[in-house]
Write a protein that holds these residues in place. Structure first.
Motif, PDB file in Angstrom:
ATOM      1  N   GLY A  43     139.561  31.149  39.927  1.00 44.83           N
ATOM      2  CA  GLY A  43     139.907  30.666  41.256  1.00 44.83           C
ATOM      3  C   GLY A  43     139.296  29.324  41.580  1.00 44.83           C
ATOM      4  O   GLY A  43     139.588  28.731  42.611  1.00 44.83           O
ATOM      5  N   GLN A  44     138.459  28.786  40.706  1.00 44.45           N
ATOM      6  CA  GLN A  44     137.783  27.518  40.963  1.00 44.45           C
ATOM      7  C   GLN A  44     138.750  26.340  41.015  1.00 44.45           C
ATOM      8  O   GLN A  44     138.570  25.428  41.798  1.00 44.45           O
ATOM      9  CB  GLN A  44     136.719  27.256  39.914  1.00 44.45           C
ATOM     10  N   ASP A  45     139.767  26.363  40.160  1.00 45.41           N
ATOM     11  CA  ASP A  45     140.696  25.237  40.131  1.00 45.41           C
ATOM     12  C   ASP A  45     142.116  25.668  40.468  1.00 45.41           C
ATOM     13  O   ASP A  45     143.075  25.042  40.096  1.00 45.41           O
ATOM     14  CB  ASP A  45     140.668  24.544  38.779  1.00 45.41           C
ATOM     15  N   GLN A  46     142.232  26.745  41.215  1.00 41.35           N
ATOM     16  CA  GLN A  46     143.531  27.295  41.580  1.00 41.35           C
ATOM     17  C   GLN A  46     144.276  26.339  42.503  1.00 41.35           C
ATOM     18  O   GLN A  46     143.799  25.987  43.564  1.00 41.35           O
ATOM     19  CB  GLN A  46     143.356  28.647  42.265  1.00 41.35           C
ATOM     20  N   ASN A  47     145.446  25.923  42.082  1.00 43.99           N
ATOM     21  CA  ASN A  47     146.358  25.131  42.902  1.00 43.99           C
ATOM     22  C   ASN A  47     145.699  23.888  43.494  1.00 43.99           C
ATOM     23  O   ASN A  47     145.893  23.568  44.671  1.00 43.99           O
ATOM     24  CB  ASN A  47     146.948  26.010  44.013  1.00 43.99           C
ATOM     25  N   VAL A  48     144.924  23.151  42.704  1.00 43.63           N
ATOM     26  CA  VAL A  48     144.195  21.971  43.165  1.00 43.63           C
ATOM     27  C   VAL A  48     145.149  20.890  43.686  1.00 43.63           C
ATOM     28  O   VAL A  48     144.882  20.254  44.691  1.00 43.63           O
ATOM     29  CB  VAL A  48     143.318  21.398  42.025  1.00 43.63           C
ATOM     30  N   MET A  49     146.271  20.712  43.017  1.00 42.57           N
ATOM     31  CA  MET A  49     147.204  19.646  43.376  1.00 42.57           C
ATOM     32  C   MET A  49     148.223  20.078  44.436  1.00 42.57           C
ATOM     33  O   MET A  49     149.108  19.318  44.776  1.00 42.57           O
ATOM     34  CB  MET A  49     147.957  19.181  42.135  1.00 42.57           C
ATOM     35  N   GLY A  50     148.131  21.293  44.923  1.00 36.13           N
ATOM     36  CA  GLY A  50     149.100  21.765  45.888  1.00 36.13           C
ATOM     37  C   GLY A  50     150.392  22.222  45.246  1.00 36.13           C
ATOM     38  O   GLY A  50     151.391  22.435  45.911  1.00 36.13           O
ATOM     39  N   MET A  51     150.382  22.355  43.921  1.00 37.33           N
ATOM     40  CA  MET A  51     151.544  22.817  43.179  1.00 37.33           C
ATOM     41  C   MET A  51     151.115  24.017  42.357  1.00 37.33           C
ATOM     42  O   MET A  51     149.983  24.083  41.897  1.00 37.33           O
ATOM     43  CB  MET A  51     152.051  21.731  42.224  1.00 37.33           C
ATOM     44  N   ALA A  52     152.009  24.966  42.173  1.00 33.07           N
ATOM     45  CA  ALA A  52     151.684  26.139  41.361  1.00 33.07           C
ATOM     46  C   ALA A  52     152.901  26.521  40.546  1.00 33.07           C
ATOM     47  O   ALA A  52     154.012  26.532  41.055  1.00 33.07           O
ATOM     48  CB  ALA A  52     151.268  27.307  42.247  1.00 33.07           C
ATOM     49  N   THR A  53     152.662  26.809  39.268  1.00 38.60           N
ATOM     50  CA  THR A  53     153.742  27.289  38.411  1.00 38.60           C
ATOM     51  C   THR A  53     153.289  28.596  37.793  1.00 38.60           C
ATOM     52  O   THR A  53     152.130  28.742  37.416  1.00 38.60           O
ATOM     53  CB  THR A  53     154.073  26.286  37.287  1.00 38.60           C
ATOM     54  N   ALA A  54     154.178  29.533  37.705  1.00 38.83           N
ATOM     55  CA  ALA A  54     153.841  30.834  37.129  1.00 38.83           C
ATOM     56  C   ALA A  54     154.135  30.821  35.645  1.00 38.83           C
ATOM     57  O   ALA A  54     155.231  30.472  35.230  1.00 38.83           O
ATOM     58  CB  ALA A  54     154.644  31.922  37.823  1.00 38.83           C
ATOM     59  N   SER A  55     153.144  31.192  34.837  1.00 40.42           N
ATOM     60  CA  SER A  55     153.313  31.250  33.388  1.00 40.42           C
ATOM     61  C   SER A  55     153.642  32.648  32.915  1.00 40.42           C
ATOM     62  O   SER A  55     154.045  32.828  31.780  1.00 40.42           O
ATOM     63  CB  SER A  55     152.034  30.780  32.695  1.00 40.42           C
ATOM     64  N   ILE A  56     153.421  33.649  33.773  1.00 41.26           N
ATOM     65  CA  ILE A  56     153.708  35.033  33.406  1.00 41.26           C
ATOM     66  C   ILE A  56     154.447  35.712  34.546  1.00 41.26           C
ATOM     67  O   ILE A  56     154.400  35.257  35.688  1.00 41.26           O
ATOM     68  CB  ILE A  56     152.424  35.834  33.072  1.00 41.26           C
ATOM     69  N   ASP A  57     155.116  36.801  34.207  1.00 49.53           N
ATOM     70  CA  ASP A  57     155.806  37.581  35.226  1.00 49.53           C
ATOM     71  C   ASP A  57     154.876  38.606  35.869  1.00 49.53           C
ATOM     72  O   ASP A  57     155.151  39.104  36.944  1.00 49.53           O
ATOM     73  CB  ASP A  57     157.004  38.314  34.611  1.00 49.53           C
ATOM     74  N   GLY A  58     153.769  38.930  35.194  1.00 52.53           N
ATOM     75  CA  GLY A  58     152.848  39.952  35.675  1.00 52.53           C
ATOM     76  C   GLY A  58     151.889  39.418  36.718  1.00 52.53           C
ATOM     77  O   GLY A  58     151.924  38.251  37.101  1.00 52.53           O
ATOM     78  N   PRO A  59     150.991  40.282  37.180  1.00 52.16           N
ATOM     79  CA  PRO A  59     150.047  39.906  38.224  1.00 52.16           C
ATOM     80  C   PRO A  59     148.977  38.931  37.730  1.00 52.16           C
ATOM     81  O   PRO A  59     148.580  38.950  36.567  1.00 52.16           O
ATOM     82  CB  PRO A  59     149.414  41.232  38.632  1.00 52.16           C
ATOM     83  N   VAL A  60     148.531  38.077  38.645  1.00 52.45           N
ATOM     84  CA  VAL A  60     147.415  37.164  38.403  1.00 52.45           C
ATOM     85  C   VAL A  60     146.335  37.536  39.408  1.00 52.45           C
ATOM     86  O   VAL A  60     146.577  37.556  40.611  1.00 52.45           O
ATOM     87  CB  VAL A  60     147.836  35.692  38.574  1.00 52.45           C
ATOM     88  N   ILE A  61     145.162  37.842  38.901  1.00 54.70           N
ATOM     89  CA  ILE A  61     144.054  38.275  39.748  1.00 54.70           C
ATOM     90  C   ILE A  61     143.061  37.133  39.896  1.00 54.70           C
ATOM     91  O   ILE A  61     142.560  36.610  38.898  1.00 54.70           O
ATOM     92  CB  ILE A  61     143.363  39.512  39.145  1.00 54.70           C
ATOM     93  N   ASN A  62     142.771  36.754  41.128  1.00 58.05           N
ATOM     94  CA  ASN A  62     141.783  35.735  41.424  1.00 58.05           C
ATOM     95  C   ASN A  62     140.426  36.427  41.520  1.00 58.05           C
ATOM     96  O   ASN A  62     140.196  37.234  42.419  1.00 58.05           O
ATOM     97  CB  ASN A  62     142.137  35.032  42.736  1.00 58.05           C
ATOM     98  N   ALA A  63     139.512  36.112  40.614  1.00 57.08           N
ATOM     99  CA  ALA A  63     138.226  36.796  40.520  1.00 57.08           C
ATOM    100  C   ALA A  63     137.189  36.302  41.529  1.00 57.08           C
ATOM    101  O   ALA A  63     136.102  36.855  41.600  1.00 57.08           O
ATOM    102  CB  ALA A  63     137.664  36.628  39.107  1.00 57.08           C
TER     103      ALA A  63
END
Length: 80
Positions: A43-63
């Protein structure tokens, strides 16, 4: 076997998930997430640029704010 992608900085989480029998893939690049059933990010560098792309169809957990055991529980809840 369930494949879990784990960001490199989360070594305690990686170890805990391995002990529970998960196949762990270290997430170094975006394409490392392909083929994973779930991913855990710091979660440290999550969506820094204001853009997000999904690389997987499954869940992503922010720790962020969770300990290794809480993250393991979250993974188990989401992959079942």
């Amino acid at each position: 076997m369930t494949r879990i992608g784990v960001e490199g900085t989360l070594s305690d989480v990686r170890s805990a998930l391995q002990e529970k029998g998960y196949d762990i893939v270290e997430l170094k690049q975006e394409q490392d997430a392909q083929g994973c059933d779930c991913c855990v990010i710091s979660g440290q560098d999550q969506n820094v640029m204001g853009m997000a792309t999904a690389s997987i169809d499954g869940p992503v957990i922010n720790a962020s704010g969770m300990n290794a055991e809480q993250i393991c529980q979250e993974v188990e809840n989401r992959v079942k």
